[in-house]
Motif scaffolding. Structure first.
Motif, PDB file in Angstrom:
ATOM      1  N   MET A 154       0.808  -1.222   0.000  1.00 10.28           N
ATOM      2  CA  MET A 154       0.000   0.000   0.000  1.00 10.28           C
ATOM      3  C   MET A 154       0.845   1.278   0.000  1.00 10.28           C
ATOM      4  O   MET A 154       0.439   2.297  -0.563  1.00 10.28           O
ATOM      5  N   TYR A 155       2.037   1.215   0.603  1.00 14.76           N
ATOM      6  CA  TYR A 155       2.886   2.408   0.617  1.00 14.76           C
ATOM      7  C   TYR A 155       3.467   2.694  -0.764  1.00 14.76           C
ATOM      8  O   TYR A 155       3.703   3.851  -1.126  1.00 14.76           O
ATOM      9  N   GLU A 156       3.713   1.625  -1.533  1.00 21.31           N
ATOM     10  CA  GLU A 156       4.181   1.809  -2.911  1.00 21.31           C
ATOM     11  C   GLU A 156       3.056   2.343  -3.791  1.00 21.31           C
ATOM     12  O   GLU A 156       3.273   3.208  -4.645  1.00 21.31           O
ATOM     13  N   VAL A 157       1.844   1.808  -3.574  1.00 17.30           N
ATOM     14  CA  VAL A 157       0.698   2.260  -4.355  1.00 17.30           C
ATOM     15  C   VAL A 157       0.414   3.736  -4.080  1.00 17.30           C
ATOM     16  O   VAL A 157       0.040   4.490  -4.982  1.00 17.30           O
ATOM     17  N   LYS A 158       0.612   4.157  -2.827  1.00 17.25           N
ATOM     18  CA  LYS A 158       0.319   5.541  -2.441  1.00 17.25           C
ATOM     19  C   LYS A 158       1.128   6.550  -3.266  1.00 17.25           C
ATOM     20  O   LYS A 158       0.686   7.694  -3.472  1.00 17.25           O
ATOM     21  N   LYS A 159       2.278   6.135  -3.755  1.00 19.67           N
ATOM     22  CA  LYS A 159       3.140   7.036  -4.522  1.00 19.67           C
ATOM     23  C   LYS A 159       2.652   7.240  -5.950  1.00 19.67           C
ATOM     24  O   LYS A 159       3.119   8.161  -6.631  1.00 19.67           O
ATOM     25  N   ARG A 160       1.733   6.420  -6.412  1.00 20.32           N
ATOM     26  CA  ARG A 160       1.265   6.491  -7.784  1.00 20.32           C
ATOM     27  C   ARG A 160       0.196   7.573  -7.940  1.00 20.32           C
ATOM     28  O   ARG A 160      -0.523   7.910  -6.996  1.00 20.32           O
ATOM     29  N   THR A 161       0.083   8.096  -9.154  1.00 19.83           N
ATOM     30  CA  THR A 161      -0.909   9.150  -9.409  1.00 19.83           C
ATOM     31  C   THR A 161      -2.339   8.611  -9.367  1.00 19.83           C
ATOM     32  O   THR A 161      -3.280   9.342  -9.059  1.00 19.83           O
ATOM     33  N   ASP A 162      -2.503   7.310  -9.686  1.00 23.57           N
ATOM     34  CA  ASP A 162      -3.839   6.709  -9.666  1.00 23.57           C
ATOM     35  C   ASP A 162      -4.112   5.968  -8.364  1.00 23.57           C
ATOM     36  O   ASP A 162      -4.961   5.068  -8.315  1.00 23.57           O
ATOM     37  N   ALA A 163      -3.405   6.349  -7.290  1.00 22.85           N
ATOM     38  CA  ALA A 163      -3.551   5.675  -5.998  1.00 22.85           C
ATOM     39  C   ALA A 163      -4.996   5.658  -5.488  1.00 22.85           C
ATOM     40  O   ALA A 163      -5.475   4.612  -5.035  1.00 22.85           O
TER      41      ALA A 163
END
Length: 221
Positions: A154-163
């Motif tokens: 989830m912490y990696e996903v949070k960095k994405r623009t489409d999080a």
């Protein structure tokens, strides 16, 4: 019990290593394999070897030993074996304040049996415990494996623009899946308990819907 817990504690390190490497498929396969082996060993020790409760304990030690040995066999060749006093101090410094919280969680999770034994009788405790075990499978087989993987991602996903979209989709799919399982369990649990337990335990089915949907709310959390 202490011996079994020792092996489980050792296994926590290579399990975390697999999750850190994002080898979720291997981690899930090992977890499911351990569960199947554990259930099979329990059936063998009780139904075939006729060892009763002590057989379940022996079986637990055997399964935890095999699980830990396998995990170490695929981890140690990659990371080796060493001891760092400084890192140990850091880990202890971080974890010691969490112990009271974990003790509180333990009391919170198991005090329901204590209250029930005082407010009612031991028969009610037995019925409640049996029903709880069935509903607990939702947490054991669905929520726990998901969270062990998602907490790493989830912490990696949070960095994405489409999080936000990804978080929303995962939330929707997770809750939908667990809601369906809880509903199906609620519909068929009466017949399942009638097949698996003797007649004096049949009323345990009444507990399952409440606990099952409590796990639905836990999944939303």
């Amino acid at each position: 019990m202490l011996t079994s817990f020792f092996f489980s504690s050792v296994a926590a390190v290579p399990e975390t290593f697999l999750l850190a490497q994002k080898r979720s498929m291997l981690f899930t396969a090992i977890s499911l394999g351990t569960l199947v082996l554990d259930l099979s060993m329990n059936i063998y020790m009780v139904a075939i070897a006729k060892l009763g409760i002590i057989g379940i304990l022996y079986g637990s030690i055997i399964v935890r030993f095999l699980n830990t040995t396998f995990l170490l066999s695929i981890t140690i060749p990659k990371v080796g074996f060493s001891l760092s006093i400084n890192k140990l101090k850091g880990i202890l410094g971080f974890s010691l304040p969490l112990i009271p919280a974990q003790l509180g969680l333990f009391v919170f999770s198991y005090s329901d049996r204590l209250f029930l034994s005082h407010l009612s009788d031991l028969k009610s405790v037995g019925l409640y415990s049996l029903g709880y075990k069935f509903a607990f499978m939702i947490g054991l087989l669905m929520i726990q494996p998901f969270m062990q993987i998602w907490q790493q991602e989830m912490y990696e996903v949070k960095k994405r623009t489409d999080a936000p979209q990804i978080f929303g989709n995962i939330y929707t799919y997770l809750v939908a899946a667990i809601l369906i399982v809880a509903a199906v369990m609620t519909i068929f649990i009466k017949d399942v308990i009638a097949i698996m337990a003797s007649s004096e335990y049949w009323e345990a089915w009444k507990v399952v819907p409440f606990i099952a949907f409590a796990y639905v709310f836990r999944a939303t959390y």
